[in-house]
Design an enzyme around this catalytic site. Structure first.
Site, PDB file in Angstrom:
ATOM      1  N   SER A  83       0.893  -1.116   0.053  1.00  0.00           N
ATOM      2  CA  SER A  83       0.124   0.153  -0.012  1.00  0.00           C
ATOM      3  C   SER A  83       0.843   1.158   0.020  1.00  0.00           C
ATOM      4  O   SER A  83       1.459   1.568  -0.837  1.00  0.00           O
ATOM      5  CB  SER A  83      -1.051   0.000   1.035  1.00  0.00           C
ATOM      6  OG  SER A  83      -1.955   0.858   1.088  1.00  0.00           O
TER       7      SER A  83
ATOM      8  N   ASP B 237      10.188   5.102 -10.533  1.00  0.00           N
ATOM      9  CA  ASP B 237       9.654   5.676 -11.749  1.00  0.00           C
ATOM     10  C   ASP B 237      10.355   6.977 -11.771  1.00  0.00           C
ATOM     11  O   ASP B 237      10.753   7.337 -13.131  1.00  0.00           O
ATOM     12  CB  ASP B 237       8.224   6.140 -11.490  1.00  0.00           C
ATOM     13  CG  ASP B 237       7.039   5.117 -11.751  1.00  0.00           C
ATOM     14  OD1 ASP B 237       7.819   3.999 -11.960  1.00  0.00           O
ATOM     15  OD2 ASP B 237       6.179   5.321 -11.738  1.00  0.00           O
TER      16      ASP B 237
ATOM     17  N   LYS C 250      -0.664  -4.349  -3.383  1.00  0.00           N
ATOM     18  CA  LYS C 250      -1.929  -3.570  -2.790  1.00  0.00           C
ATOM     19  C   LYS C 250      -2.119  -2.319  -3.501  1.00  0.00           C
ATOM     20  O   LYS C 250      -1.637  -1.280  -3.131  1.00  0.00           O
ATOM     21  CB  LYS C 250      -2.165  -3.499  -1.515  1.00  0.00           C
ATOM     22  CG  LYS C 250      -3.574  -3.191  -0.750  1.00  0.00           C
ATOM     23  CD  LYS C 250      -3.489  -3.434   0.673  1.00  0.00           C
ATOM     24  CE  LYS C 250      -4.927  -2.917   1.112  1.00  0.00           C
ATOM     25  NZ  LYS C 250      -5.186  -1.373   1.029  1.00  0.00           N
TER      26      LYS C 250
END
Length: 408
Positions: free
Chosen positions: A302, A313, A327
């Protein structure tokens, strides 16, 4: 509704009578029925809401034992939420109060975080320095039973309630680890107080921060920890998110903002495709240049994956360890007027590059499996050891590039 209940009661009594008078019923069935059309019309207008009312009537009037009306309603609510997905659930007033207590970092229990995965009660992570960790419970373990009671039909909140309790009392978990026979673990409950942010210098130049969960104010605490470590000489930071099950969305943004100075941290998309883009928090003092390694494992979930996804990224640092839990959905806790609450999945989240990592997880840049046997034998941590060696290399490369740029 009164008319429906009366009709249903009549049909139910007739059905019981037919069981006794079966022969007469068969004989009567051969006779023409002038009411067939009206019966067909009645059946075609019969809805699931009507069925719900009829089942409630049956349970309250004909079930072999008395059932409280409130218990039936709570069961119906739980059934609706469980049908939606495994992350949505209902909390009684007591359970909601316990959840709030947990976010304050203090409760009685064994110190594990659980979720429902493939309709099985699954350990997301044991919390550091708790009975759950000392009992060698692991991310991915399936809790088959609690004190002998099977969990297959048990709600997540009921399971939490059974595992919590007064310090000094015992609870027995039946564990399915997949690669071996099911086994039982007896664990003594303790007063669990979680140190959510811990930091120390691992070498003269490498600072280490362990983040256990994303509760209120951890973003500012991580920010303060980085500053403090730099004042002690840290030239690189290892952020440990292993066995961190997540927590508050805004705190995930704040922690990412400690290491990323601009751009999108995460985007959240709701049912109607409405998108909410969460950018770096400008109120957080950012450290965008210090070398960074994030440690992850199967228990990193999460909010941990939001931070890891943003760092990956933007190529802001390196991820080391094993693939995260996976998740990628957001839960909203909605309090109800009677003190109860509902945890409802309200959105999906996407990393800055648009990746949806739900049930996929985030792969590390450098895969390092934990040597569990060595960890149990002498407390060693080969993942952290390799992160320290990798950080030494990152600092060396950084110095070399800076010296080359300056002509030295």
């Amino acid at each position: 509704m009164a008319r429906l209940t009366k009709n249903f009661r009549n049909r139910f009594i007739i059905s019981l009578t037919l069981l006794i008078l079966f022969g007469a019923a068969v004989s009567a069935a051969a006779q023409p029925n002038n009411n067939q059309q009206s019966v067909a019309e009645e059946q075609s207008s019969y809805t699931k809401a009507d069925a719900f009312q009829d089942v409630m009537f049956l349970l309250q009037n004909y079930y072999v034992e008395d059932i409280k009306f409130d218990a039936l309603i709570e069961g119906a609510i739980n059934g609706m939420l469980n049908t939606a997905d495994r992350y949505s659930y209902y909390m009684t007033p007591k359970e909601y109060a316990e959840m709030q207590e947990e976010y304050e970092g203090h409760y009685g229990g064994i110190g594990i975080v659980i979720t429902m995965r493939d309709n099985k009660l699954t350990i997301v992570s044991p919390i550091k320095n708790t009975p759950g960790e000392r009992a060698d419970l692991r991310a991915g373990d399936i809790i088959v039973a609690i004190d002998g009671q099977q969990t297959s039909e048990m709600s997540q909140m009921k399971a939490v309630g059974m595992m919590r309790g007064k310090e000094g009392t015992d609870v027995t978990l039946t564990i399915d680890r997949g690669d071996q026979e099911e086994f039982e673990v007896e664990i003594t409950r303790e007063d669990i107080e979680v140190p959510y942010v811990e930091s120390e210098m691992k070498t003269d130049e490498i600072g280490y921060i362990s983040l256990a969960q994303f509760i209120e104010e951890v973003g500012s605490k991580v920010e303060a920890a980085v500053t403090d470590l730099q004042n002690q000489g840290a030239r690189g930071i290892i952020l440990d998110l292993r066995n961190n099950p997540g927590g508050l969305l805004n705190e995930a943004v704040n922690v990412a903002s400690v290491f990323i100075d601009q751009g999108v941290v995460v985007s959240v998309r709701q049912k109607d495709q409405t998108e909410r883009v969460l950018d770096v928090n400008p109120e957080i003092n950012s450290h965008p240049d210090i070398p960074l390694i994030i440690l992850t494992n199967k228990g990193s979930a999460s909010a941990s994956e939001i931070v890891s996804g943003a760092v990956k990224d933007y190529n802001r640092g390196k991820l080391m360890g094993v693939t995260t839990f996976g998740k990628g959905v957001v839960q909203s806790v909605v309090p109800l007027e009677d003190g109860s609450a509902v945890s409802l999945t309200t959105a999906r989240y996407y990393t800055p590059a648009g990746n949806y990592i739900h049930e996929k997880g985030i792969k590390p840049d450098i895969k390092v499996e934990l040597d569990i046997e060595a960890a149990k034998a002498d407390g060693s941590d080969n993942q952290l050891d390799q992160a320290i060696e990798e950080m030494k290399n990152m600092i060396f490369v950084r110095d070399f590039q800076e010296n080359k740029a300056s002509g030295q």
